[in-house]
Design an enzyme around this catalytic site. Structure first.
Site, PDB file in Angstrom:
ATOM      1  N   MET A 109       0.971  -1.195   0.011  1.00 40.37           N
ATOM      2  CA  MET A 109      -0.210   0.052  -0.049  1.00 40.37           C
ATOM      3  C   MET A 109       1.039   1.150  -0.169  1.00 40.37           C
ATOM      4  O   MET A 109       0.348   2.281  -0.187  1.00 40.37           O
ATOM      5  CB  MET A 109      -0.848   0.018   1.322  1.00 40.37           C
ATOM      6  CG  MET A 109      -1.883  -0.926   1.292  1.00 40.37           C
ATOM      7  SD  MET A 109      -3.322  -1.225   0.035  1.00 40.37           S
ATOM      8  CE  MET A 109      -2.770  -2.740  -0.871  1.00 40.37           C
TER       9      MET A 109
ATOM     10  N   ALA B 244       3.071   4.296  -1.194  1.00 42.13           N
ATOM     11  CA  ALA B 244       2.693   4.982  -2.423  1.00 42.13           C
ATOM     12  C   ALA B 244       2.926   6.530  -2.308  1.00 42.13           C
ATOM     13  O   ALA B 244       2.503   7.186  -1.051  1.00 42.13           O
ATOM     14  CB  ALA B 244       1.658   4.560  -3.321  1.00 42.13           C
TER      15      ALA B 244
ATOM     16  N   SER C  67       0.470   9.063  -3.014  1.00 44.41           N
ATOM     17  CA  SER C  67      -0.809   9.130  -3.517  1.00 44.41           C
ATOM     18  C   SER C  67      -1.281  10.329  -3.602  1.00 44.41           C
ATOM     19  O   SER C  67      -2.491  10.409  -4.183  1.00 44.41           O
ATOM     20  CB  SER C  67      -1.691   8.357  -2.522  1.00 44.41           C
ATOM     21  OG  SER C  67      -1.804   9.087  -1.396  1.00 44.41           O
TER      22      SER C  67
ATOM     23  N   SER D   8      -5.232   1.795  -8.998  1.00 45.62           N
ATOM     24  CA  SER D   8      -5.926   2.781  -8.568  1.00 45.62           C
ATOM     25  C   SER D   8      -6.917   3.198  -9.795  1.00 45.62           C
ATOM     26  O   SER D   8      -6.649   2.802 -10.919  1.00 45.62           O
ATOM     27  CB  SER D   8      -5.030   4.258  -8.644  1.00 45.62           C
ATOM     28  OG  SER D   8      -6.081   5.438  -8.309  1.00 45.62           O
TER      29      SER D   8
ATOM     30  N   TYR E 184       0.388  10.507 -10.577  1.00 44.31           N
ATOM     31  CA  TYR E 184       0.273   9.369  -9.829  1.00 44.31           C
ATOM     32  C   TYR E 184      -0.868   8.402 -10.768  1.00 44.31           C
ATOM     33  O   TYR E 184      -0.163   7.115 -10.479  1.00 44.31           O
ATOM     34  CB  TYR E 184      -0.693  10.056  -8.667  1.00 44.31           C
ATOM     35  CG  TYR E 184      -1.557   8.790  -7.928  1.00 44.31           C
ATOM     36  CD1 TYR E 184      -0.974   8.037  -6.929  1.00 44.31           C
ATOM     37  CD2 TYR E 184      -2.666   8.628  -8.304  1.00 44.31           C
ATOM     38  CE1 TYR E 184      -1.439   7.058  -6.351  1.00 44.31           C
ATOM     39  CE2 TYR E 184      -3.457   7.635  -7.479  1.00 44.31           C
ATOM     40  CZ  TYR E 184      -2.789   6.869  -6.600  1.00 44.31           C
ATOM     41  OH  TYR E 184      -3.376   5.709  -5.862  1.00 44.31           O
TER      42      TYR E 184
ATOM     43  N   VAL F 133     -11.941   6.016  -1.788  1.00 41.86           N
ATOM     44  CA  VAL F 133     -11.870   5.527  -0.363  1.00 41.86           C
ATOM     45  C   VAL F 133     -12.156   6.259   0.618  1.00 41.86           C
ATOM     46  O   VAL F 133     -11.398   7.300   0.402  1.00 41.86           O
ATOM     47  CB  VAL F 133     -10.812   4.601  -0.367  1.00 41.86           C
ATOM     48  CG1 VAL F 133     -10.751   3.610   1.156  1.00 41.86           C
ATOM     49  CG2 VAL F 133     -10.496   3.660  -1.470  1.00 41.86           C
TER      50      VAL F 133
ATOM     51  N   LYS G  51      -4.072  13.103   5.773  1.00 40.91           N
ATOM     52  CA  LYS G  51      -3.756  13.211   4.402  1.00 40.91           C
ATOM     53  C   LYS G  51      -3.760  14.598   3.882  1.00 40.91           C
ATOM     54  O   LYS G  51      -3.939  14.813   2.597  1.00 40.91           O
ATOM     55  CB  LYS G  51      -4.773  12.299   3.533  1.00 40.91           C
ATOM     56  CG  LYS G  51      -4.265  10.754   3.890  1.00 40.91           C
ATOM     57  CD  LYS G  51      -5.442   9.791   3.180  1.00 40.91           C
ATOM     58  CE  LYS G  51      -5.540   9.883   1.505  1.00 40.91           C
ATOM     59  NZ  LYS G  51      -4.201   9.346   1.036  1.00 40.91           N
TER      60      LYS G  51
ATOM     61  N   PHE H 246     -18.631  21.890  -5.199  1.00 42.56           N
ATOM     62  CA  PHE H 246     -18.189  22.515  -6.427  1.00 42.56           C
ATOM     63  C   PHE H 246     -19.189  22.588  -7.326  1.00 42.56           C
ATOM     64  O   PHE H 246     -20.301  21.875  -7.424  1.00 42.56           O
ATOM     65  CB  PHE H 246     -17.090  21.713  -7.234  1.00 42.56           C
ATOM     66  CG  PHE H 246     -15.648  21.787  -6.593  1.00 42.56           C
ATOM     67  CD1 PHE H 246     -15.160  23.179  -6.198  1.00 42.56           C
ATOM     68  CD2 PHE H 246     -14.624  20.821  -6.742  1.00 42.56           C
ATOM     69  CE1 PHE H 246     -13.916  23.222  -5.869  1.00 42.56           C
ATOM     70  CE2 PHE H 246     -13.372  21.041  -6.188  1.00 42.56           C
ATOM     71  CZ  PHE H 246     -12.893  22.236  -5.864  1.00 42.56           C
TER      72      PHE H 246
ATOM     73  N   TYR I 265     -19.660  22.518 -14.326  1.00 40.79           N
ATOM     74  CA  TYR I 265     -19.438  23.172 -15.594  1.00 40.79           C
ATOM     75  C   TYR I 265     -19.953  22.301 -16.913  1.00 40.79           C
ATOM     76  O   TYR I 265     -19.509  22.739 -17.889  1.00 40.79           O
ATOM     77  CB  TYR I 265     -17.937  23.529 -15.549  1.00 40.79           C
ATOM     78  CG  TYR I 265     -17.524  24.623 -14.443  1.00 40.79           C
ATOM     79  CD1 TYR I 265     -17.672  26.076 -14.585  1.00 40.79           C
ATOM     80  CD2 TYR I 265     -17.304  24.250 -13.147  1.00 40.79           C
ATOM     81  CE1 TYR I 265     -17.343  26.847 -13.775  1.00 40.79           C
ATOM     82  CE2 TYR I 265     -17.166  25.079 -12.179  1.00 40.79           C
ATOM     83  CZ  TYR I 265     -17.072  26.413 -12.391  1.00 40.79           C
ATOM     84  OH  TYR I 265     -16.710  27.232 -11.495  1.00 40.79           O
TER      85      TYR I 265
ATOM     86  N   TYR J 236     -11.417  17.621 -14.665  1.00 40.30           N
ATOM     87  CA  TYR J 236     -12.101  16.918 -13.501  1.00 40.30           C
ATOM     88  C   TYR J 236     -12.960  16.021 -14.187  1.00 40.30           C
ATOM     89  O   TYR J 236     -13.690  16.148 -15.367  1.00 40.30           O
ATOM     90  CB  TYR J 236     -13.031  18.338 -13.109  1.00 40.30           C
ATOM     91  CG  TYR J 236     -13.718  17.929 -12.080  1.00 40.30           C
ATOM     92  CD1 TYR J 236     -13.028  18.158 -10.760  1.00 40.30           C
ATOM     93  CD2 TYR J 236     -15.266  17.520 -12.059  1.00 40.30           C
ATOM     94  CE1 TYR J 236     -13.950  17.719  -9.450  1.00 40.30           C
ATOM     95  CE2 TYR J 236     -15.965  17.133 -10.930  1.00 40.30           C
ATOM     96  CZ  TYR J 236     -15.456  17.307  -9.760  1.00 40.30           C
ATOM     97  OH  TYR J 236     -15.908  16.846  -8.520  1.00 40.30           O
TER      98      TYR J 236
END
Length: 328
Positions: free
Chosen positions: A73, A75, A77, A114, A143, A176, A184, A207, A210, A286
């Site tokens: 696990m 990384a 991230s 991922s 990433y 997650v 984080k 947000f 758009y 996005y």
């Protein structure tokens, strides 16, 4: 002996907690603890030891006859990390080193891929492990690229018939959330970000959209509770005959509005939600929709239901975020 790299991090520490709950204690955590509160992620749980990453090579050499599984696990991230050399060292080169160790020492190898490997999702979200398909994916950041390139490397090994670890399972985690993510920063889940405002009964900000086909706050993600992620990993440990590349999500996309509303409801409050401009630098890349196709993992035999968004958020808020001690 089980080795968990990144074992002081979010998902890694939750794995360690679950193994301790199952009375599996010959577990060695590979990670840096740093100077923040990450040590609290593992403070409640018994482990065989904590190994600094720079000590890993020596440790593996000394204990290669004892290691039965490596859960990778570890990384970088952060999707906004710009030091690609650092990402390469931590995300790709470490994973390959551990693949080779497990291959050469008849050990199980479970590793984090991922959903970021899918890029904008133009090819869908199907965990196809075919080499040509994996090479067609276009991640949106370094990433995602680092995870995708390792998936390609594994696929190449398989396509050319080379030796593999006893078990190899790459897990494409979707969004997650859950306890032990507090360190984080900007990469925490939306739940963790908005909880302090909700506790003060202040409006939370989502947000604006758009795209004409999405209302403000109704951008969709596959939000998966970390306890479900851990259950999948434990199931894989117990089923070493299962190998492959698997999505890990709920299979059901939900909106950020649903997520915020569930967080308010978990506190017994009526939602107060406002909408703010999305930063211009992320508008053109996005993602408006992600949803894990879970067919492959289910076909492999994993049959435990995934926690619903409302149930997962309620457990997270009531039993962790709203407690004086929020750690698993």
């Amino acid at each position: 002996m089980i080795i968990v790299t990144g074992g002081v991090g979010f998902i890694g520490s939750c794995i360690v907690a679950k193994l301790d709950e199952l009375n599996i204690h010959d577990v060695y955590v590979v990670d840096w603890l740093g100077t923040d509160d990450r040590w609290k992620n593992v403070a409640k749980h018994e482990v065989g030891g904590i190994i600094l990453p720079e000590q890993l090579d020596e440790f593996l050499e000394e204990h290669k006859s004892e290691v039965t599984a490596v859960i990778n696990m570890g990384a970088i991230s952060t999707t906004t990390e710009s030091d690609v050399d650092r990402i390469l060292r931590n995300n790709q080169q470490l994973a390959w080193k551990l693949w080779c160790f497990c291959r050469d020492n008849n050990a199980q190898f479970i590793y984090a891929s991922s959903a970021a490997t899918y890029g904008s999702g133009e090819h869908g979200f199907v965990d196809n492990a075919d080499l040509d398909y994996l090479k067609s994916l276009r991640p949106l950041n370094p990433y995602g690229w680092s995870k995708a390139s390792f998936d390609v490397k594994v696929a190449r090994e398989l396509a050319e018939g080379r030796a593999t670890p006893k078990q190899y399972a790459g897990l494409k985690f979707f969004n997650v959330y859950g306890p032990n993510e507090y360190h984080k920063g900007g990469q925490k889940s939306v739940i963790a970000h908005i909880f302090p405002a909700i506790k003060r009964n202040e409006p939370v900000k989502l947000f604006k959209s758009y795209r004409a086909d999405y209302k403000d706050g109704w951008q969709l993600r596959d939000f998966v509770y970390v306890k479900d992620v851990v259950d999948v990993i434990v199931w894989l440990l117990r089923n070493p005959h299962v190998s492959g590349l698997f999505n890990v999500g709920t299979g059901k996309a939900r909106s950020f509005y649903d997520l915020a509303k569930a967080t308010w409801n978990a506190m017994g409050l009526e939602e107060k939600i406002t909408f703010v401009d999305m930063p211009e630098n992320i508008r053109d890349r996005y993602q408006y929709f992600t949803e894990a196709d879970m067919t492959k993992l289910r076909a492999a035999g994993y049959d435990k239901p995934m926690t619903s968004l409302e149930e997962g958020v309620a457990d997270y808020v009531i039993n962790y975020l709203n407690k004086e001690d929020p750690y698993l």
